[in-house]
Design an enzyme around this catalytic site. Structure first.
Site, PDB file in Angstrom:
ATOM      1  N   HIS A 153       6.068 -59.839 -25.608  1.00  0.00           N
ATOM      2  CA  HIS A 153       7.331 -60.270 -25.001  1.00  0.00           C
ATOM      3  C   HIS A 153       8.564 -59.693 -25.697  1.00  0.00           C
ATOM      4  O   HIS A 153       9.531 -60.430 -25.941  1.00  0.00           O
ATOM      5  CB  HIS A 153       7.412 -61.806 -24.998  1.00  0.00           C
ATOM      6  CG  HIS A 153       6.262 -62.457 -24.308  1.00  0.00           C
ATOM      7  ND1 HIS A 153       5.715 -63.657 -24.712  1.00  0.00           N
ATOM      8  CD2 HIS A 153       5.539 -62.072 -23.230  1.00  0.00           C
ATOM      9  CE1 HIS A 153       4.703 -63.969 -23.915  1.00  0.00           C
ATOM     10  NE2 HIS A 153       4.573 -63.025 -23.020  1.00  0.00           N
TER      11      HIS A 153
HETATM   12  C1  LIG Z   1      -0.181 -56.763 -21.876  1.00  0.00           C
HETATM   13  C2  LIG Z   1       0.987 -57.617 -21.443  1.00  0.00           C
HETATM   14  C3  LIG Z   1       0.773 -58.952 -21.115  1.00  0.00           C
HETATM   15  C4  LIG Z   1       1.840 -59.740 -20.700  1.00  0.00           C
HETATM   16  N1  LIG Z   1       1.583 -60.995 -20.222  1.00  0.00           N
HETATM   17  C5  LIG Z   1       2.578 -61.692 -19.640  1.00  0.00           C
HETATM   18  C6  LIG Z   1       2.310 -62.885 -18.939  1.00  0.00           C
HETATM   19  O1  LIG Z   1       1.167 -63.314 -18.805  1.00  0.00           O
HETATM   20  N2  LIG Z   1       3.360 -63.550 -18.378  1.00  0.00           N
HETATM   21  C7  LIG Z   1       4.639 -63.099 -18.484  1.00  0.00           C
HETATM   22  O2  LIG Z   1       5.546 -63.776 -18.002  1.00  0.00           O
HETATM   23  N3  LIG Z   1       4.919 -61.958 -19.134  1.00  0.00           N
HETATM   24  C8  LIG Z   1       3.919 -61.217 -19.666  1.00  0.00           C
HETATM   25  N4  LIG Z   1       4.187 -60.016 -20.230  1.00  0.00           N
HETATM   26  C9  LIG Z   1       5.587 -59.573 -20.323  1.00  0.00           C
HETATM   27  C10 LIG Z   1       6.216 -59.162 -18.987  1.00  0.00           C
HETATM   28  O3  LIG Z   1       5.248 -58.538 -18.167  1.00  0.00           O
HETATM   29  C11 LIG Z   1       7.393 -58.237 -19.265  1.00  0.00           C
HETATM   30  O4  LIG Z   1       8.331 -58.893 -20.085  1.00  0.00           O
HETATM   31  C12 LIG Z   1       8.114 -57.805 -17.987  1.00  0.00           C
HETATM   32  O5  LIG Z   1       7.202 -57.234 -17.087  1.00  0.00           O
HETATM   33  C13 LIG Z   1       9.207 -56.806 -18.343  1.00  0.00           C
HETATM   34  O6  LIG Z   1       9.818 -56.341 -17.167  1.00  0.00           O
HETATM   35  P1  LIG Z   1      10.876 -55.142 -17.215  1.00  0.00           P
HETATM   36  O7  LIG Z   1      11.348 -54.948 -15.828  1.00  0.00           O
HETATM   37  O8  LIG Z   1      11.865 -55.404 -18.277  1.00  0.00           O
HETATM   38  O9  LIG Z   1      10.050 -53.865 -17.727  1.00  0.00           O
HETATM   39  P2  LIG Z   1       8.727 -53.208 -17.167  1.00  0.00           P
HETATM   40  O10 LIG Z   1       8.055 -54.117 -16.216  1.00  0.00           O
HETATM   41  O11 LIG Z   1       7.965 -52.739 -18.338  1.00  0.00           O
HETATM   42  O12 LIG Z   1       9.243 -51.991 -16.289  1.00  0.00           O
HETATM   43  C14 LIG Z   1       9.836 -50.831 -16.794  1.00  0.00           C
HETATM   44  C15 LIG Z   1       9.430 -49.685 -15.876  1.00  0.00           C
HETATM   45  O13 LIG Z   1      10.256 -48.553 -16.158  1.00  0.00           O
HETATM   46  C16 LIG Z   1       9.447 -47.399 -16.182  1.00  0.00           C
HETATM   47  N5  LIG Z   1      10.126 -46.408 -17.016  1.00  0.00           N
HETATM   48  C17 LIG Z   1      10.375 -46.497 -18.352  1.00  0.00           C
HETATM   49  N6  LIG Z   1      11.036 -45.405 -18.776  1.00  0.00           N
HETATM   50  C18 LIG Z   1      11.212 -44.621 -17.674  1.00  0.00           C
HETATM   51  C19 LIG Z   1      11.822 -43.362 -17.462  1.00  0.00           C
HETATM   52  N7  LIG Z   1      12.416 -42.689 -18.469  1.00  0.00           N
HETATM   53  N8  LIG Z   1      11.824 -42.823 -16.211  1.00  0.00           N
HETATM   54  C20 LIG Z   1      11.243 -43.500 -15.174  1.00  0.00           C
HETATM   55  N9  LIG Z   1      10.645 -44.705 -15.322  1.00  0.00           N
HETATM   56  C21 LIG Z   1      10.636 -45.257 -16.554  1.00  0.00           C
HETATM   57  C22 LIG Z   1       8.126 -47.880 -16.762  1.00  0.00           C
HETATM   58  O14 LIG Z   1       7.067 -46.999 -16.498  1.00  0.00           O
HETATM   59  C23 LIG Z   1       7.980 -49.240 -16.088  1.00  0.00           C
HETATM   60  O15 LIG Z   1       7.333 -49.146 -14.847  1.00  0.00           O
HETATM   61  C24 LIG Z   1       3.155 -59.198 -20.660  1.00  0.00           C
HETATM   62  C25 LIG Z   1       3.367 -57.869 -20.998  1.00  0.00           C
HETATM   63  C26 LIG Z   1       2.297 -57.067 -21.367  1.00  0.00           C
HETATM   64  C27 LIG Z   1       2.549 -55.618 -21.699  1.00  0.00           C
END
Ligand SMILES: Cc1cc2nc3c(=O)[nH]c(=O)nc-3n(C[C@H](O)[C@H](O)[C@H](O)COP(=O)(O)OP(=O)(O)OC[C@H]3O[C@@H](n4cnc5c(N)ncnc54)[C@H](O)[C@@H]3O)c2cc1C
Length: 544
Positions: free
Chosen positions: A485
């Protein structure tokens, strides 16, 4: 470490077409936040939206089948699989930081637990000067996205895109964990997202009919046919284009070469807690010192970029068990999984619907706290080092996570090459209070794990540490790591160290925003997927 080659549908023809097209809004990253933004912003047919994702389409069955997390977590196919800097608090070890690199981002590889955090988390954000982010303000946004399978009530919504359901086939061991926690003095809590967070219970999950309901499944796929929405996969954004203090588009890189995509209204970075600060820095936006080290011209000085990184540090107590009703690396489990596949496909139930972290608890380690400071995840498998170390046989684990760590780390650059992984330093346990809280949490967790109801499932603890806290601290330094997280590296706020304002616009620039887990001023006391989806809902509402 370099970015793995993108599997994508890149063609020169499409590159040429895209690079000539101007969109109103370009969203970088199709993760939890990016998919919500793409859906909401393209709901207006006159708003031309382009969503750019570095990873591939989310077609892997390991994503769709909940138990597939065991395949995606330790491997690189749809996962950036970053390593942290060596952590003094962890005896100099490098931590592991999985992040989704696929449509749906981390919501395509996460454990699907639906959790919002504590109401005071949001009240605190508002108290820091972020008007409109108090619990009463954001509750309607959580409810807006939600399709709660138990039906709507004061806390939950129904009819939204994100399906939230009870586990289809929870293991007997998970039920036993809850019983054991209740016998240890915790209250039974059927809804951690309702009136109170304290207590023990089975987690609700983002699953629909036993299948993962990622942000892509919920928000993106249903609107893929909209004519004003373009979704590009396999395109790595390398830089934000800036002209006279205004973002005008992004530069992208793929197997076909480089291209530029124009944005007449806004570029929104939704590249996640590591990707968004990395892109700001690569674009010359950040602290002068961090940029000049890598020879990057300063386009806009912003000292807080990459600072304030917080993460839930966690120790997993691991037990080897003889209970063959659990999932393990055994012939029996393999046979059950084959039968389980057909059950999953036909009915959406059975052992393949497990998210492994089926039950949990929120507890307070001392008198006088106004909210829980520890979260437990009970896991129905013997999980060691993020499933990177495999053990033959059965087992269970209990993860103990510090909910509001005081330690703050940072995200920086390893190099000016956009294909290089960012420098990630969570500074785990750099604040002594975090270690104290973790120790107290582990003691409480062991009490629960040693309870009578768990006896048939538990077996013996695999990593024992001998008597006394010194031995336990040694184990923490040897084995503790993230519970996935990380947040806060592009903090929202009204002060000079904040990166974005309350509307999530980058301070001091036009046409550039950050909308993802990186904007959290403080890490919420719970899992971070639902809070990130809420953040994107709020950003979209303000841009409608
Ligand atoms: C293994 C794991 C288990 C988890 N379990 C839980 C859970 O059970 N419940 C929960 O609530 N949370 C959980 N989390 C946390 C939660 O999933 C994340 O906090 C949340 O998904 C983050 O969302 P975000 O939009 O910030 O980033 P992300 O969902 O990580 O999205 C970022 C996106 O940007 C893309 N990206 C990055 N850099 C670039 C670039 N330069 N050019 C183009 N694209 C790019 C990436 O490929 C990705 O698709 C977990 C996370 C992980 C990794």
């Amino acid at each position: 470490m370099t970015v793995p080659p993108a599997a994508c549908s890149w063609t020169d023809t499409l590159d040429c077409k895209v690079s000539r097209v101007q969109f109103d809004t370009v969203i970088v990253g199709a993760g939890s936040a990016g998919c919500v933004l793409a859906n909401r912003l393209s709901a207006d047919p006159s708003h031309r939206v382009c969503l750019v994702e570095a990873g591939p389409e989310d077609r892997s069955p390991l994503i769709r089948v909940p138990a597939g997390i065991l395949g995606t977590l330790p491997r690189r196919q749809v996962n950036w699989a970053y390593a942290t800097e060596p952590q003094p608090g962890l005896g100099g070890r490098q931590g592991y930081q999985p992040r989704g690199r696929v449509l749906g981002g981390s919501s395509s590889i996460n454990a699907m637990i639906y959790m919002r955090g504590h109401r005071t988390d949001y009240d605190q954000w508002a108290a820091f000067g972020n008007a409109g982010w108090a619990y009463e303000d954001v509750l309607p946004l959580f409810r807006r996205s939600e399709d709660q399978q138990r039906g709507a009530d004061d806390f939950h919504g129904s009819g939204g895109e994100l399906t939230v359901s009870d586990l289809a086939s929870p293991a007997a061991a998970s039920q036993a964990f809850v019983e054991s926690a209740v016998r240890a003095g915790l209250v039974r809590n059927p809804d951690f997202n309702g009136a109170s967070q304290d207590g023990a219970g089975l987690y609700q999950v983002t699953q629909r009919r036993g299948r993962r309901c990622s942000a892509a499944v919920a928000f993106l796929h249903p609107v893929r046919e909209r004519r004003n929405l373009t979704v590009l996969t396999g395109r790595h954004v390398t830089r934000v284009a800036l002209e006279r203090g205004c973002a005008t588009g992004v530069e992208i890189f793929g197997p076909g070469g480089t291209a530029r995509i124009g944005a007449t209204r806004e570029v929104i970075l939704a590249a996640g807690v590591f990707g968004s600060p990395q892109l700001l820095l690569l674009s010359g936006i950040g602290p002068r010192a961090k940029l000049s080290t890598h020879g990057i011209e300063v386009r806009h000085e912003l000292p807080g970029v990459g600072e304030n990184l917080a993460d839930h540090i966690d120790l997993a107590l691991v037990y080897r068990s003889e209970d063959a009703s659990l999932m393990g690396i055994t012939v029996r489990t393999a046979v059950r999984a084959i039968a389980g596949y057909f059950e999953w496909r036909n009915r959406g139930t059975g052992i393949l619907t497990t998210n492994f972290a089926e039950a949990g608890a929120f507890l307070r380690t001392r008198e006088g706290l106004d909210r829980p400071d520890i979260q437990l995840h009970f896991v129905t498998g013997l999980v060691d080092d993020h499933a990177r170390k495999l053990h033959y046989g059965y087992g269970v684990s209990c993860h103990v996570a510090v909910l509001r760590p005081k330690s703050r780390g940072r995200v920086g650059l390893r190099s000016a090459d956009p294909r290089a992984a960012p420098r990630i330093d969570p500074a785990y346990l750099s604040e002594p209070d975090d270690l104290r809280t973790l120790l107290a949490g582990v003691h409480r967790a062991r009490e629960i794990m040693e309870g009578v109801p768990l006896a048939p499932h538990r077996g013996r603890e695999l990593f024992t540490d001998g008597p006394g806290d010194e031995a336990l601290i040694a184990q923490i330094r040897r084995r503790a790591d993230t519970i996935y997280h990380p947040a806060g590296s592009c903090r929202m706020g009204p002060d000079a160290m904040a990166v974005v304002d309350g509307a999530l616009r980058v301070r001091g620039l036009e046409g550039l925003s950050v909308v993802d887990a990186s904007v959290m001023p403080t890490l919420v006391g719970g899992n971070t997927n639902a809070p990130t989806i809420m953040i994107a809902e709020k950003a979209a509402l303000e841009r409608a």
